[in-house]
Design a protein around this motif. Structure first.
Motif, PDB file in Angstrom:
ATOM      1  N   TRP A 100       0.843  -1.198   0.000  1.00 14.22           N
ATOM      2  CA  TRP A 100       0.000   0.000   0.000  1.00 14.22           C
ATOM      3  C   TRP A 100       0.875   1.243   0.000  1.00 14.22           C
ATOM      4  O   TRP A 100       1.774   1.364   0.832  1.00 14.22           O
ATOM      5  N   LEU A 101       0.607   2.146  -0.903  1.00 13.77           N
ATOM      6  CA  LEU A 101       1.318   3.421  -0.899  1.00 13.77           C
ATOM      7  C   LEU A 101       0.339   4.555  -0.658  1.00 13.77           C
ATOM      8  O   LEU A 101      -0.772   4.556  -1.186  1.00 13.77           O
ATOM      9  N   GLU A 102       0.781   5.496   0.163  1.00 15.31           N
ATOM     10  CA  GLU A 102       0.037   6.742   0.285  1.00 15.31           C
ATOM     11  C   GLU A 102       0.634   7.659  -0.781  1.00 15.31           C
ATOM     12  O   GLU A 102       1.845   7.865  -0.798  1.00 15.31           O
ATOM     13  N   VAL A 103      -0.218   8.162  -1.640  1.00 11.98           N
ATOM     14  CA  VAL A 103       0.283   8.937  -2.779  1.00 11.98           C
ATOM     15  C   VAL A 103      -0.279  10.355  -2.715  1.00 11.98           C
ATOM     16  O   VAL A 103      -1.485  10.537  -2.589  1.00 11.98           O
ATOM     17  N   VAL A 104       0.607  11.325  -2.772  1.00 11.45           N
ATOM     18  CA  VAL A 104       0.170  12.717  -2.835  1.00 11.45           C
ATOM     19  C   VAL A 104       0.659  13.286  -4.159  1.00 11.45           C
ATOM     20  O   VAL A 104       1.861  13.285  -4.424  1.00 11.45           O
ATOM     21  N   VAL A 105      -0.266  13.709  -4.990  1.00 11.02           N
ATOM     22  CA  VAL A 105       0.114  14.225  -6.305  1.00 11.02           C
ATOM     23  C   VAL A 105      -0.078  15.739  -6.337  1.00 11.02           C
ATOM     24  O   VAL A 105      -1.132  16.241  -5.956  1.00 11.02           O
ATOM     25  N   THR A 106       0.950  16.432  -6.756  1.00 10.34           N
ATOM     26  CA  THR A 106       0.884  17.892  -6.829  1.00 10.34           C
ATOM     27  C   THR A 106       1.255  18.338  -8.238  1.00 10.34           C
ATOM     28  O   THR A 106       2.206  17.814  -8.827  1.00 10.34           O
TER      29      THR A 106
END
Ligand code: C2E
Ligand code: CA
Ligand code: CA
Length: 585
Positions: A100-106
């Motif tokens: 599981w990855l926590e992904v933050v896209v900016t």
């Protein structure tokens, strides 16, 4: 939050420097997910060589989450202002295992040095594992392995919905073991547990595989029969249950024959709500019990005979509030390190003129269906604040204990809830630093943005906040991280099952570690024995409450406890903790 703000200022150089040794993985992609840059940390985090990953979605994200992955890229693309988009995605590591990855896209497309969408990814598999375990625990009874009350009611909800659409019938059976308490008391707890376990097994054998058998409460079980052909099919199950119980159970040489009273409610085409069905089954069970145990009764009255009683109780409760009949008791919470009192939880009781002393479970469910609960909560808050005011000077600032008050979802959702609380404190002269408010996980997460705002406002005033019954609801640790709370209250069921289940010890440990990492304290509820207190203390749990020390006491007795610092001198863990705190070992 601050690291997200920093993201927007990331330069390519800083980006490289930052990520070299990071356990986070950074990736720059275009809107289609083509990778133009990936941080070397991808090798130790996921095992890939940076060159293996040309396409974010297809090369990395696991099949079921690809659609969502594309959606967050599109969402980030639509936010050129750089506002981050957040998601948790399953990916495959180089060995093919799911992580599981926590992904933050900016979106940094406008920055000529980046020119793309920056994905900041962190492995959260361990946390997800804990969440999954908490989730399972929250929906199953630990002793029998059956689904618990919460999941039973959720299944009935959807069954009613389906029956309404399909025009089918469904049945609910409420099974109450006769004289279980006597058996438990005479043969002991272990025997009781053994019998319940065995009983669960027998009940399962009486129904079809698609039917649901749940442990509803202590010695109460419930059965859901969907797609019922006839009422007779439901009573047939009740007959089978009676037969199955006819066989004696053997425990350590004792032969025990259990009987049960069964209430049956049948609903056609989803005509009744879950609440009505359960009430009907419950009522029928009482009739069965009344008519000399070990039998079943079918609820068949067209009008709910419970209805007038409920109405009457509602009226009486309004009156009780007006005339200040409700009383507030307090249960102390102790530091496991020093043995000192750190909090007093306000728990409401209703000395009813004819029904005797009513416990919260006897009247709060009713109150919760309407705005009555808001009035009850406000009443308890006011009483608790009065006590907090009185007790404020009993102890020095360093040793001061907080008064803790339970708030229901409806109370918290009032548009002017903060003003409401402030007004009560003003009126009573209570200091906000002497107050703690408890809300359940479920309440907190129902409308998280609103909750966060309310809790932040309360904490700015100096009021403490606790998450109650932790582990019985959503168990979303990533949300917990967002909540501005001081204390996590581990549900009593953890303490209870820690004796038998090492897996629960592990999960308690994980919750404690995680809460501490988030800057929260952990308190345990329902400590009944010294070994439980000692064990929790070893696990790093900060404080605890339970009958081991005392059950809830009236305000005067609570004042005495605050003044003396201890409940009873003969409690070893207190003595032990005090010795340790005084520098001994
Ligand atoms: P809760 O907030 O989880 O409160 C703890 C409950 O566990 C209390 O039951 C307490 O008496 C009980 N308890 C404490 N130590 C032990 C122990 O060692 N063993 C066992 N078996 N039980 C223990 P109580 O007072 O019956 O309250 C039940 C629930 O009613 C509370 O659960 C809370 O959710 C609700 N409640 C009570 N007062 C209020 C109130 O003023 N407002 C609202 N909204 N809810 C309230
Ligand atoms: Ca509570
Ligand atoms: Ca609780």
């Amino acid at each position: 939050m601050s690291n997200r703000a920093d993201d927007t200022q990331l330069t390519e150089d800083r980006f490289r420097a930052l990520v070299e040794h990071s356990s986070d993985v950074f990736m720059v992609v275009d809107r289609a997910g083509n990778v133009s840059d990936v941080s070397p940390s991808v090798t130790h985090v996921l095992g890939y060589d940076a060159r293996d990953l040309a396409r974010f979605v297809d090369d990395l994200v696991d099949e079921p989450d690809r659609e969502r992955a594309r959606a967050i890229l599109a969402a980030a693309e639509a936010r050129p202002g750089g506002e981050p988009v957040w998601a948790e995605l399953r990916v495959r590591d180089a060995k093919g295992a799911v992580r599981w990855l926590e992904v933050v896209v900016t979106n940094h497309a406008g920055d000529s040095r980046v020119k793309g969408l920056v994905c900041n990814m962190r492995d959260v598999s361990e946390r997800k594992g804990i969440e999954a375990e908490l989730e399972h625990r929250a929906h199953h009874d630990q002793l029998t392995g059956l689904p618990n009350r919460v999941s039973f009611l959720a299944r009935v909800d959807s069954a009613v919905e389906e029956a309404r659409e399909a025009g089918t019938s469904l049945g609910v059976l409420y099974v109450d073991v006769d004289r279980f308490k006597e058996i438990n008391d005479s043969l002991g707890h272990d025997a009781g547990d053994h019998l319940l376990h065995d009983l669960a097994h027998r009940l399962r054998s009486c129904v079809r595989p698609q039917d649901l058998v749940a442990r509803y409460g202590g010695d109460e079980f419930s059965v859901l029969l969907e797609d019922l052909d006839s009422v007779g099919a439901a009573t047939a199950v009740a007959d089978r249950i009676a037969d199955a119980l006819g066989e004696p159970l053997i425990f350590e040489g004792h032969e025990v024959v259990l009987t049960a009273s069964v209430g049956i409610a049948v609903s056609h085409a989803g005509d009744e709500t879950t609440g009505e069905l359960m009430r009907h089954a419950d009522l029928a069970m009482f009739v069965a019990k009344d008519q000399g145990r070990s039998g079943w009764e079918l609820f068949d009255s067209p009008v709910d005979p419970g209805e007038p009683v409920r109405r009457e109780l509602e009226d009486e409760l309004w009156d009780a509030l007006d005339s200040e009949q409700l009383v507030v008791r307090f249960q102390p919470e102790f530091s496991l390190a020093s043995g000192d009192v750190v909090a007093a939880e306000a728990l409401v009781r209703w000395p009813h003129p004819t029904r005797g002393l009513l416990e919260p479970d006897d009247f709060l469910p009713l109150a919760k269906e309407t705005n009555l609960i808001v009035a009850v909560d406000r009443y308890v808050l006011r009483q608790a604040c009065r006590c907090a005011r009185e007790w404020w000077d009993l102890r020095s600032p360093r040793e001061r204990a907080v008064v803790s008050v339970n708030l229901s979802p409806r109370f918290l959702r009032q548009p002017d809830v903060v003003e409401d609380i402030v007004a009560t404190m003003r009126e009573t002269g209570a200091d906000p630093r002497g107050l703690r408010l408890e809300i359940t996980e479920r309440t907190a997460l129902t409308d998280i943005d609103q909750t966060v705002e309310t809790l932040e406002a309360l904490r700015r005033l100096g009021i403490r906040v606790a998450i109650d019954d932790f582990g019985t609801g959503y168990s979303s640790l990533s949300y917990l991280k967002r909540l501005p709370v001081d204390v996590v209250k581990l549900d009593r069921s953890f303490v209870e099952s820690m004796d038998q289940l090492e897996s629960d010890v592990a999960i308690v440990q994980a919750v404690i570690t995680m809460s501490h990492a988030l800057g929260m304290k952990v308190t345990a509820e329902g400590v009944e024995r010294v070994e439980q207190a000692a064990r929790l203390r070893r696990l790093g749990c900060d404080t605890a409450m339970g009958w081991y020390w005392t059950s809830a006491v009236d305000a005067d007795a609570m004042a005495d406890i605050l003044q003396d610092g201890v409940v009873r001198e003969d409690i070893p863990v207190v003595a032990l903790a005090r010795a340790a705190a005084a520098g001994g070992n």
